[in-house]
Motif scaffolding. Structure first.
Motif, PDB file in Angstrom:
ATOM      1  N   GLN A   6     -13.783   6.887  -0.464  1.00  0.00           N
ATOM      2  CA  GLN A   6     -13.112   5.737  -1.076  1.00  0.00           C
ATOM      3  C   GLN A   6     -13.494   5.612  -2.537  1.00  0.00           C
ATOM      4  O   GLN A   6     -14.627   5.855  -2.928  1.00  0.00           O
ATOM      5  CB  GLN A   6     -13.474   4.456  -0.329  1.00  0.00           C
ATOM      6  CG  GLN A   6     -12.833   4.355   1.043  1.00  0.00           C
ATOM      7  CD  GLN A   6     -13.114   3.026   1.723  1.00  0.00           C
ATOM      8  OE1 GLN A   6     -14.249   2.772   2.090  1.00  0.00           O
ATOM      9  NE2 GLN A   6     -12.096   2.217   1.885  1.00  0.00           N
ATOM     10  N   GLN A  64     -11.963   3.220  -6.244  1.00  0.00           N
ATOM     11  CA  GLN A  64     -11.417   1.914  -6.586  1.00  0.00           C
ATOM     12  C   GLN A  64      -9.942   1.881  -6.252  1.00  0.00           C
ATOM     13  O   GLN A  64      -9.141   2.564  -6.869  1.00  0.00           O
ATOM     14  CB  GLN A  64     -11.629   1.644  -8.071  1.00  0.00           C
ATOM     15  CG  GLN A  64     -11.252   0.246  -8.496  1.00  0.00           C
ATOM     16  CD  GLN A  64     -11.559  -0.021  -9.959  1.00  0.00           C
ATOM     17  OE1 GLN A  64     -11.800   0.894 -10.721  1.00  0.00           O
ATOM     18  NE2 GLN A  64     -11.558  -1.281 -10.343  1.00  0.00           N
ATOM     19  N   ARG A  65      -9.548   1.136  -5.274  1.00  0.00           N
ATOM     20  CA  ARG A  65      -8.170   0.982  -4.779  1.00  0.00           C
ATOM     21  C   ARG A  65      -7.594   2.254  -4.159  1.00  0.00           C
ATOM     22  O   ARG A  65      -6.444   2.269  -3.732  1.00  0.00           O
ATOM     23  CB  ARG A  65      -7.192   0.513  -5.882  1.00  0.00           C
ATOM     24  CG  ARG A  65      -7.234  -0.928  -6.223  1.00  0.00           C
ATOM     25  CD  ARG A  65      -5.940  -1.406  -6.881  1.00  0.00           C
ATOM     26  NE  ARG A  65      -5.571  -0.609  -8.048  1.00  0.00           N
ATOM     27  CZ  ARG A  65      -4.424   0.051  -8.145  1.00  0.00           C
ATOM     28  NH1 ARG A  65      -3.542   0.042  -7.159  1.00  0.00           N
ATOM     29  NH2 ARG A  65      -4.161   0.736  -9.248  1.00  0.00           N
ATOM     30  N   ASP A  75       0.846   2.383 -11.449  1.00  0.00           N
ATOM     31  CA  ASP A  75       0.583   3.511 -10.554  1.00  0.00           C
ATOM     32  C   ASP A  75       1.776   4.460 -10.491  1.00  0.00           C
ATOM     33  O   ASP A  75       1.664   5.543  -9.912  1.00  0.00           O
ATOM     34  CB  ASP A  75       0.271   3.005  -9.143  1.00  0.00           C
ATOM     35  CG  ASP A  75      -1.025   2.216  -9.061  1.00  0.00           C
ATOM     36  OD1 ASP A  75      -1.095   1.253  -8.271  1.00  0.00           O
ATOM     37  OD2 ASP A  75      -1.968   2.549  -9.821  1.00  0.00           O
ATOM     38  N   ASN A 129       0.846  -1.191   0.000  1.00  0.00           N
ATOM     39  CA  ASN A 129       0.000   0.000   0.000  1.00  0.00           C
ATOM     40  C   ASN A 129       0.883   1.244   0.000  1.00  0.00           C
ATOM     41  O   ASN A 129       1.955   1.261   0.596  1.00  0.00           O
ATOM     42  CB  ASN A 129      -0.911   0.013   1.220  1.00  0.00           C
ATOM     43  CG  ASN A 129      -1.890  -1.148   1.213  1.00  0.00           C
ATOM     44  OD1 ASN A 129      -2.236  -1.675   0.153  1.00  0.00           O
ATOM     45  ND2 ASN A 129      -2.334  -1.559   2.382  1.00  0.00           N
ATOM     46  N   THR A 174      -8.150   5.708  -1.462  1.00  0.00           N
ATOM     47  CA  THR A 174      -8.890   6.335  -0.374  1.00  0.00           C
ATOM     48  C   THR A 174      -8.261   7.682  -0.097  1.00  0.00           C
ATOM     49  O   THR A 174      -7.019   7.788  -0.027  1.00  0.00           O
ATOM     50  CB  THR A 174      -8.828   5.478   0.907  1.00  0.00           C
ATOM     51  OG1 THR A 174      -9.378   4.187   0.637  1.00  0.00           O
ATOM     52  CG2 THR A 174      -9.615   6.133   2.035  1.00  0.00           C
ATOM     53  N   ILE A 193      -3.188   4.292  -1.724  1.00  0.00           N
ATOM     54  CA  ILE A 193      -3.378   3.407  -2.871  1.00  0.00           C
ATOM     55  C   ILE A 193      -3.160   1.988  -2.383  1.00  0.00           C
ATOM     56  O   ILE A 193      -2.073   1.654  -1.884  1.00  0.00           O
ATOM     57  CB  ILE A 193      -2.401   3.741  -4.010  1.00  0.00           C
ATOM     58  CG1 ILE A 193      -2.523   5.215  -4.420  1.00  0.00           C
ATOM     59  CG2 ILE A 193      -2.670   2.831  -5.215  1.00  0.00           C
ATOM     60  CD1 ILE A 193      -1.484   5.653  -5.445  1.00  0.00           C
ATOM     61  N   ALA A 194      -4.163   1.159  -2.537  1.00  0.00           N
ATOM     62  CA  ALA A 194      -4.048  -0.234  -2.093  1.00  0.00           C
ATOM     63  C   ALA A 194      -3.444  -1.090  -3.199  1.00  0.00           C
ATOM     64  O   ALA A 194      -3.682  -0.860  -4.388  1.00  0.00           O
ATOM     65  CB  ALA A 194      -5.433  -0.764  -1.715  1.00  0.00           C
ATOM     66  N   ALA A 195      -2.646  -2.067  -2.778  1.00  0.00           N
ATOM     67  CA  ALA A 195      -2.051  -3.024  -3.708  1.00  0.00           C
ATOM     68  C   ALA A 195      -1.433  -2.309  -4.904  1.00  0.00           C
ATOM     69  O   ALA A 195      -1.833  -2.500  -6.054  1.00  0.00           O
ATOM     70  CB  ALA A 195      -3.099  -4.037  -4.162  1.00  0.00           C
ATOM     71  N   THR A 196      -0.455  -1.467  -4.624  1.00  0.00           N
ATOM     72  CA  THR A 196       0.149  -0.623  -5.652  1.00  0.00           C
ATOM     73  C   THR A 196       0.708  -1.456  -6.798  1.00  0.00           C
ATOM     74  O   THR A 196       1.353  -2.491  -6.590  1.00  0.00           O
ATOM     75  CB  THR A 196       1.268   0.231  -5.038  1.00  0.00           C
ATOM     76  OG1 THR A 196       0.800   0.822  -3.824  1.00  0.00           O
ATOM     77  CG2 THR A 196       1.674   1.336  -5.986  1.00  0.00           C
ATOM     78  N   GLN A 197       0.457  -0.979  -8.007  1.00  0.00           N
ATOM     79  CA  GLN A 197       0.866  -1.683  -9.218  1.00  0.00           C
ATOM     80  C   GLN A 197       1.880  -0.843  -9.994  1.00  0.00           C
ATOM     81  O   GLN A 197       1.929   0.377  -9.822  1.00  0.00           O
ATOM     82  CB  GLN A 197      -0.362  -1.948 -10.090  1.00  0.00           C
ATOM     83  CG  GLN A 197      -1.453  -2.736  -9.391  1.00  0.00           C
ATOM     84  CD  GLN A 197      -2.755  -2.736 -10.163  1.00  0.00           C
ATOM     85  OE1 GLN A 197      -2.864  -2.146 -11.240  1.00  0.00           O
ATOM     86  NE2 GLN A 197      -3.762  -3.410  -9.619  1.00  0.00           N
TER      87      GLN A 197
END
Lengths: 113, 112
Positions: free
Chosen positions: A58, A60-61, A84, A18, A63, A77-81
């Motif tokens: 919130q 999508q992914r 991103d 994250n 907050t 940012i959740a589960a950063t890719q």
């Protein structure tokens, strides 16, 4: 005067972790706070916004958290890719002044695979 | 659908030459229009905004001017460019209070 600034100019995270990007602002009269993502050589893209009377929103992914007591805004940012990876700007908008956006300096997010 | 067009994408101009950057919006009426400048590695600085035809608000004193001859057309100009005018110029629009801002792809201006 009005200003929006960011605490950290760069942030490096591992893919899947994250990310938290922080921002400080100074204008208490702003109506909205917004996060933008800018990839190299392109214009900023809207990510998410939050009204000044809210403290959390919130998407999508993502907050956004707003703490008006300390004038602090953050983007999680959740589960950063890898996709991103970009520069992230916070901005504040004042609707009674033509809706103009005042931007902070930016934080460069780098995602390591 | 709404779109914003900004051109040219890149521009190299000599010091002292004039400048004209154009931005047009499609798919909406009476948008608020904005010109921003971005220095390398920095945030976006608001230069001008417009809430209607012929209505221009200037945010910072500078060597540039803006005009809005038509509802969906916003032009950034200079009579004589300075080296310090180099940067990435972005046009943006909103459709009203509380509305999201959409940005053009930007013009990279290099003054030599």
């Amino acid at each position: 005067g009005e200003s929006v600034g960011l605490h950290l100019p760069t942030l490096s995270v591992q893919e899947g972790d994250n990310s938290i990007i922080n921002c400080a602002y100074s204008n208490s009269a702003s109506d909205y706070f917004i996060w933008y993502k800018q990839e190299s050589g392109k214009g900023p893209q809207f990510i998410i916004d939050i009204r000044s009377n809210m403290d959390k929103r919130q998407g999508q992914r993502v907050t956004v958290l707003l703490n008006k007591t300390v004038k602090h805004l953050s983007l999680q940012i959740a589960a950063t890719q890898p996709g991103d990876s970009a520069v992230y700007f916070c901005a504040e908008r004042v609707d009674n002044q033509g809706g103009k956006l005042i931007f902070g300096q930016g934080t460069e997010l780098s995602v390591k695979p | 659908s709404q779109t914003i067009h900004q051109w040219p994408a890149t521009l190299v101009q000599p010091v002292g030459s004039p400048l004209s950057l154009e931005c047009t919006v499609e798919g909406t009426s009476n948008p608020n229009l904005y010109w921003y400048r971005q220095a390398a590695g920095r945030g976006l600085q608001l230069l001008f905004y417009s809430v209607g035809i012929g209505q221009i608000s200037s945010e910072v004193p500078q060597n540039l001017s803006a005009s809005r001859p038509q509802d969906r057309q916003f032009i950034l100009s200079s009579k004589k460019l300075l080296l310090s005018d180099s940067g990435f110029y972005l046009c943006a629009y909103t459709t009203g209070p509380g509305a999201e801002a959409f940005f053009g792809q930007g013009t990279r201006l290099t003054v030599v």
